[in-house]
Write a protein that holds these residues in place. Sequence first.
Motif, PDB file in Angstrom:
ATOM      1  N   VAL A  79      16.564  70.223 -36.742  1.00 24.66           N
ATOM      2  CA  VAL A  79      15.710  69.370 -35.901  1.00 24.66           C
ATOM      3  C   VAL A  79      16.253  69.328 -34.474  1.00 24.66           C
ATOM      4  N   SER A  80      17.559  69.323 -34.325  1.00 24.88           N
ATOM      5  CA  SER A  80      18.154  69.298 -32.980  1.00 24.88           C
ATOM      6  C   SER A  80      17.759  70.532 -32.183  1.00 24.88           C
ATOM      7  N   ALA A  81      17.572  71.649 -32.888  1.00 21.78           N
ATOM      8  CA  ALA A  81      17.234  72.891 -32.193  1.00 21.78           C
ATOM      9  C   ALA A  81      15.767  72.940 -31.765  1.00 21.78           C
ATOM     10  N   LEU A  82      14.950  72.029 -32.290  1.00 20.97           N
ATOM     11  CA  LEU A  82      13.528  72.016 -31.921  1.00 20.97           C
ATOM     12  C   LEU A  82      13.363  71.440 -30.523  1.00 20.97           C
ATOM     13  N   PRO A  83      12.442  71.968 -29.721  1.00 25.48           N
ATOM     14  CA  PRO A  83      12.281  71.468 -28.339  1.00 25.48           C
ATOM     15  C   PRO A  83      11.954  69.978 -28.287  1.00 25.48           C
ATOM     16  N   GLN A  84      11.080  69.512 -29.203  1.00 32.48           N
ATOM     17  CA  GLN A  84      10.671  68.105 -29.165  1.00 32.48           C
ATOM     18  C   GLN A  84      11.411  67.252 -30.186  1.00 32.48           C
ATOM     19  N   LYS A  85      12.326  67.863 -30.890  1.00 32.77           N
ATOM     20  CA  LYS A  85      13.171  67.155 -31.854  1.00 32.77           C
ATOM     21  C   LYS A  85      12.322  66.322 -32.829  1.00 32.77           C
ATOM     22  N   LEU A  86      12.521  64.997 -32.867  1.00 32.02           N
ATOM     23  CA  LEU A  86      11.802  64.170 -33.842  1.00 32.02           C
ATOM     24  C   LEU A  86      10.302  64.103 -33.563  1.00 32.02           C
ATOM     25  N   ASP A  87       9.909  64.447 -32.355  1.00 36.25           N
ATOM     26  CA  ASP A  87       8.484  64.434 -32.020  1.00 36.25           C
ATOM     27  C   ASP A  87       7.834  65.795 -32.259  1.00 36.25           C
ATOM     28  N   HIS A  88       8.553  66.694 -32.901  1.00 37.13           N
ATOM     29  CA  HIS A  88       7.993  68.004 -33.242  1.00 37.13           C
ATOM     30  C   HIS A  88       6.769  67.820 -34.146  1.00 37.13           C
ATOM     31  N   GLU A  89       5.662  68.467 -33.764  1.00 39.64           N
ATOM     32  CA  GLU A  89       4.410  68.301 -34.509  1.00 39.64           C
ATOM     33  C   GLU A  89       4.406  69.194 -35.748  1.00 39.64           C
ATOM     34  N   CYS A  90       4.160  68.566 -36.884  1.00 33.30           N
ATOM     35  CA  CYS A  90       3.986  69.333 -38.118  1.00 33.30           C
ATOM     36  C   CYS A  90       2.518  69.729 -38.247  1.00 33.30           C
ATOM     37  N   CYS A  91       2.279  70.941 -38.720  1.00 31.06           N
ATOM     38  CA  CYS A  91       0.906  71.391 -38.952  1.00 31.06           C
ATOM     39  C   CYS A  91       0.350  70.705 -40.191  1.00 31.06           C
ATOM     40  N   GLU A  92      -0.927  70.951 -40.439  1.00 30.07           N
ATOM     41  CA  GLU A  92      -1.578  70.417 -41.629  1.00 30.07           C
ATOM     42  C   GLU A  92      -0.842  70.927 -42.864  1.00 30.07           C
ATOM     43  N   GLY A  93      -0.345  70.004 -43.690  1.00 27.38           N
ATOM     44  CA  GLY A  93       0.400  70.390 -44.884  1.00 27.38           C
ATOM     45  C   GLY A  93       1.823  70.818 -44.598  1.00 27.38           C
ATOM     46  N   GLY A  94       2.264  70.673 -43.336  1.00 27.45           N
ATOM     47  CA  GLY A  94       3.617  71.092 -42.982  1.00 27.45           C
ATOM     48  C   GLY A  94       3.816  72.585 -43.036  1.00 27.45           C
ATOM     49  N   GLU A  95       2.751  73.357 -42.712  1.00 30.76           N
ATOM     50  CA  GLU A  95       2.814  74.807 -42.872  1.00 30.76           C
ATOM     51  C   GLU A  95       3.773  75.487 -41.907  1.00 30.76           C
ATOM     52  N   ASN A  96       4.148  74.803 -40.815  1.00 27.88           N
ATOM     53  CA  ASN A  96       5.095  75.431 -39.893  1.00 27.88           C
ATOM     54  C   ASN A  96       6.550  75.152 -40.268  1.00 27.88           C
ATOM     55  N   LEU A  97       6.772  74.628 -41.479  1.00 19.05           N
ATOM     56  CA  LEU A  97       8.122  74.481 -42.022  1.00 19.05           C
ATOM     57  C   LEU A  97       8.174  75.219 -43.351  1.00 19.05           C
ATOM     58  N   SER A  98       9.354  75.699 -43.687  1.00 15.49           N
ATOM     59  CA  SER A  98       9.488  76.378 -44.976  1.00 15.49           C
ATOM     60  C   SER A  98       9.422  75.349 -46.102  1.00 15.49           C
ATOM     61  N   LEU A  99       9.174  75.845 -47.302  1.00 12.08           N
ATOM     62  CA  LEU A  99       9.086  74.956 -48.457  1.00 12.08           C
ATOM     63  C   LEU A  99      10.394  74.193 -48.663  1.00 12.08           C
ATOM     64  N   GLY A 100      11.509  74.876 -48.481  1.00 10.58           N
ATOM     65  CA  GLY A 100      12.811  74.227 -48.644  1.00 10.58           C
ATOM     66  C   GLY A 100      13.031  73.124 -47.624  1.00 10.58           C
ATOM     67  N   GLN A 101      12.623  73.386 -46.366  1.00 13.58           N
ATOM     68  CA  GLN A 101      12.775  72.368 -45.324  1.00 13.58           C
ATOM     69  C   GLN A 101      11.902  71.152 -45.623  1.00 13.58           C
ATOM     70  N   ARG A 102      10.726  71.392 -46.179  1.00 14.03           N
ATOM     71  CA  ARG A 102       9.865  70.265 -46.553  1.00 14.03           C
ATOM     72  C   ARG A 102      10.520  69.433 -47.664  1.00 14.03           C
ATOM     73  N   GLN A 103      11.176  70.122 -48.599  1.00 12.41           N
ATOM     74  CA  GLN A 103      11.827  69.409 -49.685  1.00 12.41           C
ATOM     75  C   GLN A 103      12.973  68.555 -49.148  1.00 12.41           C
ATOM     76  N   LEU A 104      13.694  69.086 -48.170  1.00 13.61           N
ATOM     77  CA  LEU A 104      14.790  68.319 -47.567  1.00 13.61           C
ATOM     78  C   LEU A 104      14.263  67.103 -46.803  1.00 13.61           C
ATOM     79  N   LEU A 105      13.077  67.237 -46.183  1.00  7.98           N
ATOM     80  CA  LEU A 105      12.479  66.076 -45.514  1.00  7.98           C
ATOM     81  C   LEU A 105      12.130  64.981 -46.514  1.00  7.98           C
ATOM     82  N   CYS A 106      11.694  65.390 -47.710  1.00  2.26           N
ATOM     83  CA  CYS A 106      11.415  64.389 -48.755  1.00  2.26           C
ATOM     84  C   CYS A 106      12.701  63.660 -49.155  1.00  2.26           C
ATOM     85  N   LEU A 107      13.808  64.390 -49.177  1.00  5.92           N
ATOM     86  CA  LEU A 107      15.100  63.759 -49.451  1.00  5.92           C
ATOM     87  C   LEU A 107      15.437  62.763 -48.341  1.00  5.92           C
ATOM     88  N   ALA A 108      15.177  63.158 -47.079  1.00  3.02           N
ATOM     89  CA  ALA A 108      15.448  62.256 -45.954  1.00  3.02           C
ATOM     90  C   ALA A 108      14.602  60.985 -46.052  1.00  3.02           C
TER      91      ALA A 108
END
Length: 1466
Positions: free
Chosen positions: A1347-1376
């Motif tokens: 997330v730190s490497a993203l230009p907008q960090k926490l304000d980074h826009e997720c696409c519909e269904g979170g398609e611009n993140l990998s499945l593993g990254q989405r799973q880690l967000l659920c953990l968060a």
Amino acid sequence: MVFMSQDWNLTWYTSRPDLTQCFQHTVLVWFPCVYMWTCSPLYLLYLQLRPHRGVIPLSKLCCSKTLLSLSLASICLLEMFYFLVKNEEIQNHLLILIGPLIRSLTLVLSVVIIQFERMKGSRSSVLLFLFWTLLVLCSVVPLNVNVQQIIDQVSNIILIRVSLRDKSLQQVTNVCLSNQCPEEDASFLSNFFFFWFSSLMVRGYRRPLQAADLWSLRDQDSSIQIMTDLEKFWSQSCKQEKPAGSGTSWSRSWSRSGGVSAPTEETLLLRRNRKGRGYGLFLLQALGRSFGFYFLTGTLCLLLHDAFMFAVPQVLSLLLSFMRDEDAAMWKGFLFASLLFLLSCLQSLLHHQYMFHCFTVGMRVKTAVMGLVYRKCLLISSAARRQCTLGEIINLVSADTQKLMDFVVYFNSLWVAPIEIALCFYFLWQLLGPSALAGLTAVVLIFPLNGFIAKLRSKLQEVQMKFMDGRIKLMNEILSGVKILKFYAWEEAFLRRIGVLRDGELWALKKSQILYSVSLASFNSSSFLIAFLVFAVYVLIDERNVLDAQKIFVSVALINILKTPLSQLPFAMSTAMQAVVSLRRLGNFLCSDELRPDNVERLPHSIDAVSVMIEGGTFSWTNEGLPCLQRISMKVKTGSLVAVVGHVGSGKSSLLAAMLGEMERRSGSVSIKGSLAYVPQQAWIQNASLMNNILFGEERTESWYQRVLEACALLPDLDILPAGDATEIGEKGLNLSGGQRQRVSLARAVYRKSDVYLLDDPLSAVDAHVGQHIFDRVIGPRGLLKDKTRVLVTHGLSFLSKADLVLVMDGGQISEIGSYMELMDRKGVFAKFIHTFSGNRRRDSGIPRDKSNRKSVSRLSMTDFSIDLSQEQLIRWKQATDHCEIKELCFQVKLQMYREYFKTVGLLFIMTIIFLCAFQQASSLAYSYWLSLWADEAPVNGTQSDHNLKLSVFAALGFTQGIAMFGTTLAIALGGIVASRQLHADLLHSVLHSPVSFFEVTPSGNLLNRFSREMDAIDCMIPDGLKMMLGYLFKLLEVCIILLLATPFTGLVLLPLTAVYIFIQSFYVVSSCQLRRLEAVSRSPIYSHFNETVQGASVIRAFGEQRRFVLHANRCIDNNQEAYFPRFVATRWLAVNLEFLGNLLVLAAAILSVQGRDELSPGIVGLAVSHSLQVTGILSWIVRSWTDVENNIVSVERVKEYDNTPKEAAWTIEDSFLPAAWPTTGNIQFEDYGLQYRKGLDWALNDINIDIQDREKVGIVGRTGAGKSSLALGIFRILEAAKGRIFIDGIDIAQIGLHDLRSRITIIPQDPVLFSGSLRMNLDPFDTCSEADLWKALELAHLSSFVSALPQKLDHECCEGGENLSLGQRQLLCLARALLRKTRILVLDEATAAVDLKTDQLIQSTIRSQFGDCTVLTIAHRLNTIMDYSRVIVMDRGCISEMDSPSQLLRQQTHFYQMCIEAGLV
């Protein structure tokens, strides 16, 4: 030549009119013949050029008709010889002598045409019908000449009857399609009067219409015909725009992948315009060329309609002159009355023929646009797909398509209306001189005003559509992720988000409606303003100018005609603006980037060669974005197995996407030899039977099919499913578990027998021993695919040694490549990784996941739902869907729906609206009557007195009406917005308060349809329909009052006409409402299919199944159009019948006025007749508006139907006794707990007694259908207890609100669901956590660096269904998310299914460290994750079979011990 002249004293200036003998023997004979000889060449050319329909067999009736025609021709020749022999005077006049010869030759020509039509399969002849009609009419006058002519006329009448009857017999003898549309075979009269439609109306009146009752579409209306024609014209339009050969390679690749044909419409229709010209213009040109000729036919009807429309005031002028002339013969008055009737009838018929053509073209435009959008969905690039959400696509095929259909209806008004206005002023000039130009002042003032308003409304519409797109997009996400909303108790946060978007949408709509009210009021007041200015200037410029009845009411009739183009222009301008916006939106979508066909070079399969080769490849998801994969070079030999491994986000799935051509190739080359099959990481399942999901369009070969089922471990599932492989699978595989969906997805690929297989972690959702079975039987060296080229993405270490080649991905690059032994010998990163996890390798075979037949979806939506519910529940989706749609076919709209709508509008609004309508119409009646008084004032010394007083009263009444009109339209619009806001809120409340089981059995297409199309109808169509309906109903009341005051005997006609009117209207409403519902029901599958296609586009492309899916989309669209076509024809059928009644009223008013001319003043007659002439127009608009309201009120019914579906318990309970910090310890107790999915079914859980202590770690295991997930469902009250209770910290959870419960316990599901919006919103939708808390949670979830490497960090826009993140990254967000909630109870449902082993280990350590003081329940599919738990509960058939520590259970060597053996842990 005196003999040839017309004697007007004989014809006109007499009480017994007649025609001269010369006129009868020349003009009346020649006219039908000249018509026939002039039109027949064009008609024969038309028959020759149109598609051949087959030869109609020669019937006895056809032969009889031919013989009769030849007999008549012979009689005509005998007549000529008779003239020559017997009549010496006629011999001197050659023109009369050749008349019978011309008629004889024309009859022979008719015989030729009869036979030519038979050979060309023509079933109805307009040419011959009009010829015989003219021949009969022209023979009526000479009937009194001699008996011979009477006999000739009778023969003609017989012949025309034979002609009409013959068409139906020909129809019987010809081989027709089943349930063919009768319009194709109907006669000219039947088509003109819509008689052919009556059979469906009668059928609908007798019994509810079903889909099977609807006629098949005509060939020219079918999707395949429309798209073929559109492709042809599009290719011609773009020929100069496209570089040479630009479409060739795409044609080849599409054809190879099973495209429609080569070249296909996709080749050219959806090629992006390289020279930058507006796509909307090209689309408009192609649509125009496709449907232009048919539209021009309708335009011809409109022009003829206008000609008759302008003839009416001239006849009215003659009638009023007759009323003033006391010496005029009475027959002239009856002639003028009959002419008024005839012209009004022709006007009505031609108007509705024009409307029929417009709606037909609109229907074809709808088919074309839907076809284009669907085909684009199959071609759009991944980057463009992220910009075009599903909600926007649904809006394109619903709202924007409707705007284009409206534009077709009003297009001609843009150029015809100004011509009509000019003609009106021309005739006014003829009547009143230069004073007529004063009326132009009003027009000049009104047009700029409304042009400015239209421009403002266009901008507001864009704003409104933007909010609507966002709302539909968010709604679609809510429906897709509703289980997560329920588990996390996030409904209120998303209610607020939807509310903000809806408020913005209604704000724009409100401003637009205020402007629209100003526009309508100004246009409706235009007729008064023009009349006032014209009359004022006329009487004030010269006091000798007298306004008599003829001048006033002919002027009023012309101004009433003027009112039509002036009132249509705001609609035309508005719809044109909206169409431009919609065309721009469609253009933007259709111009969006497509997948380049040269991303991957597809070559023929060869045995001894490299099947997959990438050389120096650099790939990105967008043309401009940073590369996701760099310096990729690899060669895969035919028949080899390649394993791709790497950490989360390292680029494994992207590598497969690059091979599929889903990514943009920035450099290098990619080539694949042979056919391709693809298994995605998240299985894509169709809403079809299990068998059809596996066959995927292929023919079933029984032996191979059974081998595939066995190898993919699906045979045990077939035993459980109620209908075996014929069981219907719900949307997105709702009634299958994650593991089952993945195995069906794999079976689909295996059955295809492709050459190259791309497998994206297909074993991630199945249990260990099932994964081993699948690897051995399918993927491995001895599996069904052993001779195929396989690229397998996996986290499983145990499989790597059996791979021929191992690719290690790291940071979007191949860090290492080689065989397993080569990589181990190098002792690099891969070898270290293997050594690190070698202790886990046997325990965790990389197959993380589900029990083999686990029927429940591990999302915990209804997890063990399907199995535990037995066969009855499994088919519940299908039954509920059918029931939901079939129940809508009731007879007619319930009165309750009107009550519901007006109840939401409010009594105050309703009373205000009715008062303003009545006040407005009273003002109109007053100023009309004032005009009649003015007209009847006799001039004194050639002048009239008190002009200023008369004009002042007239002005006051007119302006009062205009203000009342503005108030009425504004009140209706604002009342509609109030109702719309409330109905949307109620719908949203009902849907979000529904239990999870509701979403399992309700297709998302149905719900999206309610929130998009149905709400759009409630927002706009119902208020607009009510404005028109109320306005014209009160106008009709005004006309009736005037007619009864002028000619009381009109009441004798008015009463029966009213009774017939009500009968026909009620007759129509029954069928119309059923057709509306059938059309709405058939619309939902289109949206569902669009939804399914968009989500599975990569799979469809990989398998080359575009052609089949396009054909299925065509079928869905055609099914919808089969219901839409009769729906709009029904309106025309009704209007033709009702307007005929209105024309009878015109006839009655005119005839009664003629008969009572001695008692009636010209002013009253002018007032009565001019108002009666408006009746047909009024009835037409009442029909249209009533139909619109009646049809669209169904939307209220469809929106309100979810009010009565079962609802969840209350979210919160007022005055709750629940402590703020509850639960403080996390103690869970089950007391005699029992669970049923539905009353009367077997127990899903029975006699459960558990006491889970605080901070205890408990694993829950069991075989398929054992009930392990049902425990979690019970804790979250996804299902309510059938008996017993659950206590958390001593409080019965059934006694507290659902949100109070769900917000204080946490679940990490298997399927990670993200919503469009920022990362911050996805982590904390209620915005209650601090920035530091969010970063801490991300750090513990091992996402902080990403997330730190993203230009907008926490304000980074997720696409519909979170398609611009990998499945593993989405799973880690659920953990968060779970870390942020900090609850005392945590439920885990295989939370690490999509991550690599290293990340898995980190997650497990995080859970142990961060949730050490929590009670943890783990539904375990990988038993190694619970071996260190304090207790394990083994479930079996809804009961606890054993419960103890893992070590103790292993020593007992019972169920748990057996499961550990299967998992390789013992």
